[in-house]
Design an enzyme around this catalytic site. Structure first.
Site, PDB file in Angstrom:
ATOM      1  N   LYS A  19       0.817  -1.216   0.000  1.00 29.47           N
ATOM      2  CA  LYS A  19       0.000   0.000   0.000  1.00 29.47           C
ATOM      3  C   LYS A  19       0.855   1.273   0.000  1.00 29.47           C
ATOM      4  CE  LYS A  19      -2.668   0.207   3.593  1.00 29.47           C
ATOM      5  NZ  LYS A  19      -2.682   1.370   4.480  1.00 29.47           N
ATOM      6  N   ARG A 160      11.299  -7.799  14.372  1.00 29.39           N
ATOM      7  CA  ARG A 160      10.353  -7.079  15.234  1.00 29.39           C
ATOM      8  C   ARG A 160       9.208  -8.009  15.604  1.00 29.39           C
ATOM      9  NH1 ARG A 160       8.427  -2.767  11.449  1.00 29.39           N
ATOM     10  NH2 ARG A 160       6.771  -2.658  12.990  1.00 29.39           N
TER      11      ARG A 160
END
Length: 223
Positions: A19, A160
């Site tokens: 996106k 992460r």
């Protein structure tokens, strides 16, 4: 292509759908202002505005920011660019928010990126980060020179929490549950356009062609 008539669009797609890349290309090719709800949220939290403090307390307690607070925040930002064409990213996420946006502005198009969850999982779980610099590597197409270590400093890379397989699966399911009603809302209004694929570079030409056609019809209506 520079627009004479105001054109307003929303872009939707799960985390890792490309996106950000597609949004950047749209703003560059068509001159729309890219408005990211995440950026607005962070700016308000950092500036300690009234809404920012309210949102920070929600986030700190692990709660979702209430619909009306989120809507007020984004709409007040949009008011500041009243005569601009924009691409809204990250908002609306619920039917309440879509309705609030609809009452204030006419959304010309909703671009929905439909990328298989398996592809997204592969993309996101291949990401490793050098936390001090924010440099991101991808094991598949942008690997570090030495596996597990940053190219510049030689310091270790970490995955992460957001990018672990379990978290990615949970985030994708949550996204689907939350946004399906919003997609249905825009589908019923006849403004939803879905682009499916596994590679951003293959999806982009279809998005570009669609927007060129859309803008041509907008220009003709103005004329």
């Amino acid at each position: 292509m520079v627009l004479q008539k105001i054109f307003r669009a929303v872009i939707m797609g799960p985390p890792g759908s490309g996106k950000g890349t597609v949004s950047a290309r749209i703003t560059k090719s068509f001159g729309l202002k890219h408005i990211s709800s995440g950026d607005i949220l962070r700016a308000n939290v950092n500036a300690k505005t009234e809404l920012g403090l309210l949102m920070k307390s929600c986030i700190d307690q692990g709660q979702l920011v209430p619909d009306d607070v989120m809507s007020r925040l984004i709409l007040s930002d949009l008011e500041a660019m009243d005569q601009s064409s924009w691409l809204l990213d990250g908002f609306p996420r619920t039917v309440y928010q879509a309705d609030a946006l609809d009452k204030a502005y006419t959304v010309d198009s909703v671009i929905n990126l439909n990328v298989p969850f398996q592809t997204i999982k592969q993309r996101l779980t291949s990401r490793w980060t050098h936390l001090p610099s924010g440099r991101v590597y991808n094991i598949d197409f942008n690997p570090p020179k030495v596996p597990g270590f940053d190219d510049v400093t030689g310091e270790p890379l970490v995955q992460r929490d957001d990018d672990t397989p379990e978290t990615v699966t949970r985030r994708l399911k949550a996204y689907e549950t939350q946004t399906e009603p919003v997609l249905e809302y825009y589908r019923s209004k006849g403004v939803l356009e879905t682009f499916s694929g596994t590679e951003t570079n293959k999806i982009w030409p279809h998005v570009e062609t669609f927007l060129h056609k859309k803008f041509s019809s907008v220009q003709q209506r103005v004329a």
